[in-house]
Design a protein around this motif. Structure first.
Motif, PDB file in Angstrom:
ATOM      1  N   SER A 178       0.874  -1.191   0.000  1.00 50.76           N
ATOM      2  CA  SER A 178       0.000   0.000   0.000  1.00 50.76           C
ATOM      3  C   SER A 178       0.897   1.223   0.000  1.00 50.76           C
ATOM      4  O   SER A 178       1.757   1.357   0.876  1.00 50.76           O
ATOM      5  CB  SER A 178      -0.892   0.018   1.245  1.00 50.76           C
ATOM      6  N   LEU A 179       0.733   2.077  -0.995  1.00 54.20           N
ATOM      7  CA  LEU A 179       1.617   3.230  -1.181  1.00 54.20           C
ATOM      8  C   LEU A 179       0.776   4.504  -1.163  1.00 54.20           C
ATOM      9  O   LEU A 179       0.029   4.776  -2.091  1.00 54.20           O
ATOM     10  CB  LEU A 179       2.368   3.091  -2.517  1.00 54.20           C
ATOM     11  N   TYR A 180       0.915   5.247  -0.063  1.00 55.52           N
ATOM     12  CA  TYR A 180       0.058   6.422   0.124  1.00 55.52           C
ATOM     13  C   TYR A 180       0.840   7.702  -0.048  1.00 55.52           C
ATOM     14  O   TYR A 180       1.972   7.814   0.403  1.00 55.52           O
ATOM     15  CB  TYR A 180      -0.532   6.429   1.543  1.00 55.52           C
TER      16      TYR A 180
ATOM     17  N   SER B  38      -4.146   3.394  -4.366  1.00 55.51           N
ATOM     18  CA  SER B  38      -2.919   3.332  -3.568  1.00 55.51           C
ATOM     19  C   SER B  38      -2.522   1.900  -3.209  1.00 55.51           C
ATOM     20  O   SER B  38      -1.649   1.693  -2.375  1.00 55.51           O
ATOM     21  CB  SER B  38      -3.095   4.133  -2.279  1.00 55.51           C
TER      22      SER B  38
ATOM     23  N   THR C 100      -7.909  11.283  -4.014  1.00 58.12           N
ATOM     24  CA  THR C 100      -7.755  11.006  -2.591  1.00 58.12           C
ATOM     25  C   THR C 100      -6.934   9.745  -2.421  1.00 58.12           C
ATOM     26  O   THR C 100      -7.231   8.715  -3.024  1.00 58.12           O
ATOM     27  CB  THR C 100      -9.140  10.804  -1.950  1.00 58.12           C
ATOM     28  N   SER C 101      -5.904   9.862  -1.598  1.00 58.74           N
ATOM     29  CA  SER C 101      -4.977   8.748  -1.482  1.00 58.74           C
ATOM     30  C   SER C 101      -5.591   7.571  -0.721  1.00 58.74           C
ATOM     31  O   SER C 101      -5.517   6.436  -1.155  1.00 58.74           O
ATOM     32  CB  SER C 101      -3.712   9.245  -0.774  1.00 58.74           C
ATOM     33  N   LYS C 102      -6.185   7.871   0.442  1.00 59.83           N
ATOM     34  CA  LYS C 102      -6.745   6.805   1.277  1.00 59.83           C
ATOM     35  C   LYS C 102      -8.250   6.868   1.286  1.00 59.83           C
ATOM     36  O   LYS C 102      -8.828   7.902   1.624  1.00 59.83           O
ATOM     37  CB  LYS C 102      -6.265   6.992   2.726  1.00 59.83           C
TER      38      LYS C 102
ATOM     39  N   TYR D 113     -11.163   4.118   2.534  1.00 60.52           N
ATOM     40  CA  TYR D 113     -11.630   2.797   2.940  1.00 60.52           C
ATOM     41  C   TYR D 113     -13.053   2.893   3.480  1.00 60.52           C
ATOM     42  O   TYR D 113     -13.701   3.943   3.346  1.00 60.52           O
ATOM     43  CB  TYR D 113     -10.663   2.204   3.971  1.00 60.52           C
TER      44      TYR D 113
END
Lengths: 397, 602
Positions: free
Chosen positions: A205-207, A256, B555-557, B559
């Motif tokens: 996972s690359l954020y 990501s 948006t990176s994250k 969930y």
């Protein structure tokens, strides 16, 4: 790029398209707060009464089971906070509570988030025995200077040890890195990423580092004391990430998240495929469908308040609202387009009760931001993925 | 009412904005006991919220004061309050024509300003006696002697017996009342025996009372039950009520020569009354009409469109209701390729435009897009016909036009001399031609001829900003002049945006085009694609800017726990997009339409 015969579109899961049913459990404690993190995590210097929390989790699980009805669980995720601060017995008790509530088939994915600093061989073995078969390690960087900047409690050597141990102990392992750090060049990041891929099993996972409100970094950034790469530089770093991982056989299956085909996180796919999930523990979110109605649940975020609430009335739910079709359609769209496999357009139509705006879809197609796949799927191209939020906003209208 | 003519005084107060006109009016009302103390609120005559907030008067108001003078006699003083702003100079003129004298109020520290002059000249035009009043003499910065000299020098008015007062504290106000009686003349002539002749001074719509007409009786008697005739419109009405305003509306038996009061007569709309009309008795009409006034001509036009197309009917209703009370505001339906259905509205000036816009959004709760204000152009066509152009989008083919004319104004600007340089440059840049420049102490008075279309967007804002608020400005329209004007179109992503097209002077076109493109570049958010912005005359592009494409926006994250937050963000984006207009796939925020026209630092 032709639209026909995309081999990388096929995931190894036989239930392709079936979003599944995931169970998320939130462990809200950390040894220290990281300055970039806006998650619901708390530091308790006086220790934590884990037995009491286990009892709380068990009660809330039973409650969620009432809301969800009988379901077959397709994955379990223990996130946080730092779940690797839990005793293995705690993990075991939580997993058995889940198995007591829903049908949990053998061999389903059970992930635990772990910090390299809290890794001990004995504990890892304990988690494994309790039923955990996948760990996700918060490595974050492969140089000590940046690890200190990120406020991490481990160093590179510790991370290496944790990675090795995790690979030995668990069938599946993933780790996280944070990039777009201050002054990070494309060359430096690419080299670090190449090194990371060398240690990786089949998932990364690359954020991008993002400055979130309410964090120490936010204050520093606002005061001009923390400079992160500008939008152009961030774009270059993102593109380098995509190229490097794809070339090394770990292509992005989500914005990501990178995996060898078949090694995707089953649990997270449930979120992006907009399946149901039960959210257990302080500040956990859930999506539960009952008799065709979809509900969004949120629990109390403050750990001890959550616990008291659960003990008093069985659950820590502070909010349970039914989502109307437009809200469901929006969520399905914004989650689905994050995936390389794309959005199931027919499913979106049946949720939304209408078709996507043909003029907008056509425009985005002609501009090369999205593409249609043969099986009623719509997905972002690589040039669409980097501006995904704008694509979603355009299609959502 | 039996007040002899010799005991009536009809007067106005003329002043520059903020020099204390309304405060003095309040004080006069209070000192003559026209209102109980508990009914006093500041600036009684400024009835509308907007008037009170902005410290300006829009509509003329009147109040009748009962005054026992030091000579032991009882007098009736009718004060007609006049709007101070240039946009409403037309209303000023007609209010003044109902009076015989004026108080000229000048701030004792700031001195003569542009509106002081404009309003004073209007009063002199109406043959008024003038009593100079220096206000705010209680302030430390007051320099009454210097300001008196200035009044004599600039205006040529004898200021030796100017009154020194503080309307705020009340000091000197009794002397003002005495001066009104002693120094202003009573109404001239007028006979009760003659047939009724009255001037229609103003009219307004009151939600509860209907149309109220303000009149000044010249000859004869106006009374309840009488059938009156409006000589201009030839309409007849039976008078339901006559009365005076104290400032409460008090019914009286009749109104006699020299008096000012109101009448009500089941008149449906303000538009049915013509300001300046002569009111007479239907059975026994007067032989001669009063000269009357020219109707107010709108000089600035702009399109008003609802942000939400579904609000069109609500907007129609709202403009209709505003028009009930404001005959100088005009409207007709307009349709724009980009903005849908709306109204092309005419205004007396920019302030009038702003006030109407503000009232529409405040009183009627409407979200509006206003297009670029434009002046009225005159055109002579090759085939000999004449056209009045209210909307640049309607510009005929250039080949068919023989000549285009634009309105010019004569502007008076007063400024402390340290700001003179930049102001001269501003006037020059706006195609101004200097007509006069003179000094009074360290203040300069500039007189410039300027094309109105150069003033209409932001001239006043610029003037205020380069003079740090010290320059004052007033203008009147003088004439139409032939000019080398061209239509400049703005293209966004290759598509012309009709709401942004404008007529500009050929020599200024390129600079204006560049300014517009640069401004739009900042006003339009980045999109997923490059956006060219072009200014063009006919088929020729004269300026161009490019908004670069959005490089990264993801948006990176995201969930399970982020779905709600992201959805809410998306809902906000969707709502934001509804407030924008699409041109060639480009979303333009509604604020951009006006903001694009305000030129930056020059």
């Amino acid at each position: 790029m032709t639209i026909h015969s995309q081999p990388d579109n096929a995931l190894a899961f036989p239930d392709f398209g079936d979003p599944g049913f995931g169970v998320y459990v939130h462990w809200p404690f950390c040894a220290a707060k990281c300055p970039y993190c806006d998650f619901n995590s708390h530091v308790r210097l006086k220790g934590i009464d884990e037995e009491r929390f286990v009892a709380g989790f068990a009660r809330e699980i039973a409650c969620m089971r009432e809301l969800s009805g009988p379901r077959e669980v397709t994955s379990i995720f223990l996130g946080g906070g730092t779940p690797s601060l839990m005793k293995p017995q705690t993990v075991e008790a939580v997993l058995s509570a889940i198995a007591g509530a829903w049908h949990v088939p053998d061999g389903i994915e059970v992930t635990l988030e772990a910090n390299p600093s809290s890794v001990e061989a004995e504990r890892f073995q304990g988690y494994r025995s309790a039923g955990v078969n996948r760990v996700s390690l918060g490595v974050q960087a492969l140089n000590d200077k940046d690890l200190r900047f990120l406020g991490r409690l481990h160093d590179v050597a510790g991370a290496m040890k944790a990675i090795d141990l995790a690979r030995e102990t668990f069938p599946r392992m993933s780790f996280d890195l944070i990039y777009a750090r201050p002054d990070q060049t494309v060359d430096a990041w690419t080299a670090e990423l190449e090194e990371a891929i060398g240690y990786a099993a089949d998932h990364l996972s690359l954020y991008q580092l993002t400055i979130e409100e309410g964090t120490p970094f936010y204050g520093l950034h606002k005061a001009g004391k923390l400079k992160v790469p500008d939008n152009d530089q961030a774009a270059l770093l993102y593109e380098a990430t995509q190229e490097t991982t794809a070339a090394r056989g770990l292509p992005a299956y989500e914005v990501s998240n990178h995996a060898r085909p078949g090694a995707e996180s089953r649990h997270n796919l449930t979120y992006w495929r907009y399946g149901d999930y039960a959210g257990i523990g302080p500040g956990a979110h859930g999506r539960l469908t009952r008799a065709g109605h979809k509900f969004a649940t949120v629990t109390e975020t403050h750990p001890e308040t959550w616990l008291e609430r659960v003990e008093a009335r069985g659950d820590g739910i502070t909010e349970s609202v039914e989502l109307d079709t437009e809200e469901q359609a929006d969520e399905l769209l914004l989650m689905g387009l994050r995936l390389r496999e794309g959005l199931d357009v027919r499913r979106w139509q049946s949720v939304a009760g209408r078709t996507l705006d043909p003029a907008r879809e056509d425009f985005l197609l002609r501009q090369g931001f999205i593409e249609r796949l043969g099986n009623d799927r719509l997905r972002c191209t690589s040039s669409g993925m980097i501006v995904l939020d704008a694509v979603v906003a355009d299609l959502a209208l | 009412m039996d007040t002899p003519l010799s005991h009536i005084r009809n007067f106005s107060i003329v002043a520059h904005i903020d020099h204390g006109k309304s405060t003095l009016a309040d004080r006069l009302i209070q000192m003559t006991g026209s209102l109980e103390e508990r009914d006093m609120k500041d600036q009684i005559l400024d009835a509308m919220d907007i008037e009170r907030e902005r410290g300006i008067t829009i509509k003329a108001n009147t109040v009748r004061l009962e005054y026992d003078a030091s000579d032991g006699e009882h007098y009736v003083l009718n004060l007609i309050d006049t709007p101070g702003h240039v946009d409403f100079s037309y209303e000023v003129a007609r209010s003044l024509s109902a009076c015989e004298g004026s108080l000229l109020v000048v701030d004792a520290s700031q001195g003569v300003e542009a509106q002081t002059l404009a309003n004073l000249y209007a009063a002199l035009d109406a043959d008024h006696e003038i009593v100079p009043v220096l206000n705010k003499v209680d302030l430390p910065a007051a320099e009454p002697e210097r300001i008196k000299e200035q009044i004599e020098e600039v205006i040529g008015l004898d200021a030796s017996d100017a009154l020194e007062i503080s309307a705020k504290t009340g000091v000197g106000v009794p002397a003002v009342l005495e001066a009104i009686v002693k120094r202003l003349p009573p109404p001239a002539g007028g006979s009760r025996e003659e047939p009724l002749k009255a001037l229609l001074v103003d009219s307004w719509y009151d939600t509860y009372l209907g149309v109220v007409v303000l009149v000044r009786v010249i000859d004869g008697t106006l009374k309840k039950g009488q059938t009156i005739r409006m000589m201009g419109t030839e309409a007849t009405y039976r008078v339901d009520k006559v009365g005076v305003i104290t400032p409460r509306m008090v019914e009286v038996e009749n109104l006699q020569p020299g008096e000012i009061g109101f009448l009500m007569a089941a008149i449906k709309e303000v538009a049915d009354t013509r300001v300046g009309d002569t009111i007479t008795d239907d059975k026994r009409p007067t032989a001669t009409m009063l000269p009357g006034f020219k109707p107010a001509q709108p000089v600035v036009f702009c399109g008003l469109f609802p942000v939400d197309a579904g609000d069109f009917e609500a907007l129609r209703d709202a403009v209709g209701r505003l028009r009930l009370n404001d005959a100088s505001f005009s409207y007709e339906t307009e349709s724009s390729a980009a903005l849908g259905f709306g109204f092309r509205c005419g205004f007396l000036g920019l302030l009038h435009l702003e006030i109407v816009q503000e009232r529409l959004s405040r009183e009627f709760d409407l979200d509006l897009i206003a297009t670029a204000p434009s002046v009225v152009y005159g055109m002579t066509m090759r085939d000999g016909s004449e056209i009045e152009l209210h909307n640049p989008a309607d510009m005929p083919e250039v080949m068919k036009i023989e000549e285009i004319r634009e309105p010019w104004i004569r502007a008076t600007i007063l400024t402390p001399d340290e700001h003179l340089g930049p102001i001269l440059k501003l006037c020059q840049d706006r195609r101004g031609v200097q007509a006069d420049m003179s000094y009074v102490g360290n203040r300069a008075m500039l007189v410039y001829d300027l094309p109105l279309n150069e003033v209409v967007f932001d001239f006043y804002d610029r003037l205020k900003s380069i003079s740090r608020g010290y320059a004052s400005f007033d203008y009147q329209i003088t004439e139409y002049r032939a000019s080398d004007l061209v239509k400049m179109s703005i293209l966004v992503n290759g598509e012309p945006v009709d709401a942004l097209s404008m007529l500009v002077h050929r020599a200024a076109a390129e600079k204006r085009g560049r300014d517009m493109c640069e401004r739009l570049k900042d006003l339009i958010p980045k999109h997923m694609f490059k956006i060219p912005i072009q200014a063009a005359i006919g088929g020729t592009v004269i300026a161009r800017e490019t908004i670069s494409a959005l490089r990264k926006d993801v948006t990176s994250k995201c969930y399970g726990g982020d779905a709600t937050r992201k959805r809410k963000l998306l809902e906000k984006q969707k709502a934001g997009k509804k407030r924008m207009r699409q041109f060639g796939k480009v979303d333009i925020p509604q604020e951009a339409f006006i903001a694009a026209l305000k030129m930056g630092d020059e």
